[in-house]
Design a protein around this motif. Sequence first.
Motif, PDB file in Angstrom:
ATOM      1  N   ALA A   1       4.506  -4.222  11.296  1.00 53.10           N
ATOM      2  CA  ALA A   1       4.915  -3.206  10.315  1.00 53.10           C
ATOM      3  C   ALA A   1       3.853  -2.991   9.228  1.00 53.10           C
ATOM      4  CB  ALA A   1       6.236  -3.626   9.676  1.00 53.10           C
ATOM      5  N   GLU A   2       3.125  -4.054   8.857  1.00 54.57           N
ATOM      6  CA  GLU A   2       2.157  -3.937   7.761  1.00 54.57           C
ATOM      7  C   GLU A   2       0.958  -3.086   8.207  1.00 54.57           C
ATOM      8  OE1 GLU A   2       3.075  -6.813   9.131  1.00 54.57           O
ATOM      9  OE2 GLU A   2       4.414  -7.689   7.645  1.00 54.57           O
ATOM     10  N   PRO A   3       0.334  -2.392   7.258  1.00 56.22           N
ATOM     11  CA  PRO A   3      -0.817  -1.544   7.635  1.00 56.22           C
ATOM     12  C   PRO A   3      -1.976  -2.332   8.246  1.00 56.22           C
ATOM     13  CG  PRO A   3      -0.123  -1.135   5.355  1.00 56.22           C
ATOM     14  CD  PRO A   3       0.682  -2.280   5.834  1.00 56.22           C
TER      15      PRO A   3
ATOM     16  N   THR B   1      -1.662   4.949  11.143  1.00 54.30           N
ATOM     17  CA  THR B   1      -2.372   4.046  12.064  1.00 54.30           C
ATOM     18  C   THR B   1      -2.397   2.630  11.497  1.00 54.30           C
ATOM     19  OG1 THR B   1      -3.777   5.890  12.734  1.00 54.30           O
ATOM     20  CG2 THR B   1      -4.537   3.668  13.294  1.00 54.30           C
ATOM     21  N   HIS B   2      -1.937   1.677  12.304  1.00 53.59           N
ATOM     22  CA  HIS B   2      -1.939   0.278  11.881  1.00 53.59           C
ATOM     23  C   HIS B   2      -3.207  -0.395  12.402  1.00 53.59           C
ATOM     24  CE1 HIS B   2       2.348   0.008  10.489  1.00 53.59           C
ATOM     25  NE2 HIS B   2       2.208   1.238  10.941  1.00 53.59           N
ATOM     26  N   TYR B   3      -3.724  -1.330  11.624  1.00 52.67           N
ATOM     27  CA  TYR B   3      -4.994  -1.973  11.986  1.00 52.67           C
ATOM     28  C   TYR B   3      -4.738  -3.460  12.229  1.00 52.67           C
ATOM     29  CZ  TYR B   3     -10.097  -1.909  12.200  1.00 52.67           C
ATOM     30  OH  TYR B   3     -11.401  -1.937  12.648  1.00 52.67           O
ATOM     31  N   VAL B   4      -5.100  -3.920  13.415  1.00 55.89           N
ATOM     32  CA  VAL B   4      -4.892  -5.327  13.763  1.00 55.89           C
ATOM     33  C   VAL B   4      -6.246  -5.981  14.042  1.00 55.89           C
ATOM     34  CG1 VAL B   4      -3.779  -6.944  15.341  1.00 55.89           C
ATOM     35  CG2 VAL B   4      -2.672  -4.754  14.839  1.00 55.89           C
ATOM     36  N   LEU B   5      -6.519  -7.045  13.298  1.00 56.94           N
ATOM     37  CA  LEU B   5      -7.719  -7.857  13.562  1.00 56.94           C
ATOM     38  C   LEU B   5      -7.270  -8.989  14.469  1.00 56.94           C
ATOM     39  CD1 LEU B   5      -8.808  -7.881   9.853  1.00 56.94           C
ATOM     40  CD2 LEU B   5     -10.222  -6.959  11.706  1.00 56.94           C
TER      41      LEU B   5
ATOM     42  N   ALA C   1     -17.135   9.750  -0.592  1.00 55.78           N
ATOM     43  CA  ALA C   1     -16.718   9.855  -1.982  1.00 55.78           C
ATOM     44  C   ALA C   1     -15.483  10.732  -2.134  1.00 55.78           C
ATOM     45  CB  ALA C   1     -17.866  10.423  -2.825  1.00 55.78           C
ATOM     46  N   ARG C   2     -15.268  11.635  -1.170  1.00 58.64           N
ATOM     47  CA  ARG C   2     -14.093  12.518  -1.250  1.00 58.64           C
ATOM     48  C   ARG C   2     -12.796  11.760  -0.939  1.00 58.64           C
ATOM     49  NH1 ARG C   2     -17.712  16.342   0.917  1.00 58.64           N
ATOM     50  NH2 ARG C   2     -17.035  16.034   3.034  1.00 58.64           N
ATOM     51  N   HIS C   3     -12.893  10.523  -0.386  1.00 60.04           N
ATOM     52  CA  HIS C   3     -11.683   9.772  -0.030  1.00 60.04           C
ATOM     53  C   HIS C   3     -11.236   8.888  -1.162  1.00 60.04           C
ATOM     54  CE1 HIS C   3     -11.314  10.970   4.140  1.00 60.04           C
ATOM     55  NE2 HIS C   3     -12.609  11.063   4.124  1.00 60.04           N
TER      56      HIS C   3
ATOM     57  N   PHE D   1      -9.321  -0.490   5.726  1.00 60.90           N
ATOM     58  CA  PHE D   1      -8.861   0.703   6.460  1.00 60.90           C
ATOM     59  C   PHE D   1      -7.767   1.503   5.725  1.00 60.90           C
ATOM     60  CE2 PHE D   1      -6.550   3.054   9.701  1.00 60.90           C
ATOM     61  CZ  PHE D   1      -7.584   3.702  10.357  1.00 60.90           C
ATOM     62  N   PRO D   2      -6.673   0.868   5.269  1.00 56.13           N
ATOM     63  CA  PRO D   2      -5.640   1.670   4.599  1.00 56.13           C
ATOM     64  C   PRO D   2      -6.099   2.242   3.257  1.00 56.13           C
ATOM     65  CG  PRO D   2      -4.971  -0.650   4.736  1.00 56.13           C
ATOM     66  CD  PRO D   2      -6.291  -0.543   5.418  1.00 56.13           C
ATOM     67  N   ARG D   3      -7.097   1.612   2.655  1.00 55.42           N
ATOM     68  CA  ARG D   3      -7.617   2.161   1.390  1.00 55.42           C
ATOM     69  C   ARG D   3      -8.477   3.380   1.680  1.00 55.42           C
ATOM     70  NH1 ARG D   3      -6.928  -3.186   0.960  1.00 55.42           N
ATOM     71  NH2 ARG D   3      -5.809  -3.892  -0.881  1.00 55.42           N
ATOM     72  N   ARG D   4      -9.149   3.344   2.807  1.00 54.15           N
ATOM     73  CA  ARG D   4     -10.001   4.477   3.201  1.00 54.15           C
ATOM     74  C   ARG D   4      -9.149   5.640   3.706  1.00 54.15           C
ATOM     75  NH1 ARG D   4     -12.660   7.988   5.059  1.00 54.15           N
ATOM     76  NH2 ARG D   4     -14.654   7.961   6.165  1.00 54.15           N
ATOM     77  N   HIS D   5      -7.955   5.297   4.282  1.00 50.83           N
ATOM     78  CA  HIS D   5      -7.078   6.334   4.835  1.00 50.83           C
ATOM     79  C   HIS D   5      -5.669   6.177   4.257  1.00 50.83           C
ATOM     80  CE1 HIS D   5     -10.190   7.345   7.739  1.00 50.83           C
ATOM     81  NE2 HIS D   5     -10.316   6.056   7.954  1.00 50.83           N
ATOM     82  N   PRO D   6      -5.512   6.400   2.958  1.00 48.48           N
ATOM     83  CA  PRO D   6      -4.191   6.191   2.366  1.00 48.48           C
ATOM     84  C   PRO D   6      -3.162   7.099   3.024  1.00 48.48           C
ATOM     85  CG  PRO D   6      -5.732   7.180   0.779  1.00 48.48           C
ATOM     86  CD  PRO D   6      -6.510   6.897   2.017  1.00 48.48           C
TER      87      PRO D   6
END
Length: 282
Positions: free
Chosen positions: A238-240, A185-189, A280-282, A176-181
């Motif tokens: 705190a971590e992405p 937004t934080h991502y929790v699994l 590809a634009r990301h 997620f953070p690589r796709r949306h640098p």
Amino acid sequence: MRTFVITGGTDGMGKGLALRLLGRGDRVIAVADGAPKGRLLLAEAERMAAADRAVFVRADLSTLAGMRAALAEIATVTDSVDGLVFGAQRFRPRREETEDGFEFTFALGYLSRYVLGHGLVPALERAEAPVIVNIAGPGGLPGVVYWDDLQLREGYRGRRAAMQSSRCNDLLGVDFPRRHPGARTHYVLYNPGFVRTGMADPLPWHQRLLTKSLATVFAQSVDKAIPPIIRLLDRPPAEPVTAFMRGRPLPLEGEDFDPGRARRLREVTSRLLGTEAAEARH
Ligand SMILES: NC(=O)c1ccc[n+]([C@@H]2O[C@H](COP(=O)([O-])OP(=O)(O)OC[C@H]3O[C@@H](n4cnc5c(N)ncnc54)[C@H](OP(=O)(O)O)[C@@H]3O)[C@@H](O)[C@H]2O)c1
């Protein structure tokens, strides 16, 4: 008032979360396929004097049309989302294909989280402390991503499909953070462990009986499973990206969370969805 979108918000943990959030004054948009459970949720919201803050979006999230319709309908309700919770699931003992030609569990359990998670980023980014909580199975039962047969055409087993979907969600979170640098937004699994819900209902009767008996002894109630998820929605780590087994943080190590595999899955998924050019634009 904060706004939460909850897939599978009409049953099990999703409904438990919806009612808890409505009860304290938040707005909830519950997305699920079955209209009767949606009506029940709205009736309960009315009894709690929260009818004006409860929205039910009827969408079959196993289909691309349903995923897109859900995104469109959410956009008519709000342009800002504080929390997005993924809880829609349905076990399939036998292999089924959706109208798009995807294996059902792959489509509902993973693809819908890919499409809605990425699709709601603009709305999430408008919120103060946005978070996605993906309720799946990180750190739980082992599972394999069948790279050469993601649609499980060979040797389908319901459990195999459920576990593959869990592993795909691990990789979705890591990516997620690589796709949306730069996204806030934080991502929790989040793995809730064994929880007493209607999860076992689609099983053949003998497995259903066994699972329900085990659940009476070993599973948590929805009421007990909800508070740690609410805490994560209120105070995202705190971590992405983070992963938890109940309240215990999991190290993002090993194959399940490998960034290279996460990128590979993103590329495969965008090809399946026919969105390579945009990705590809990301
Ligand atoms: N329960 C456990 O022990 C456990 C353990 C580990 C992980 N989890 C994960 O936790 C999450 C929540 O599980 P749960 O046990 O609380 O679920 P649940 O009680 O079985 O509820 C599932 C929800 O998904 C909705 N749904 C089913 N098919 C759908 C479709 N095609 N489109 C849209 N919505 C659909 C259902 O509503 P309709 O049927 O009316 O559409 C319902 O609201 C899931 O992601 C599950 O994998 C659960």
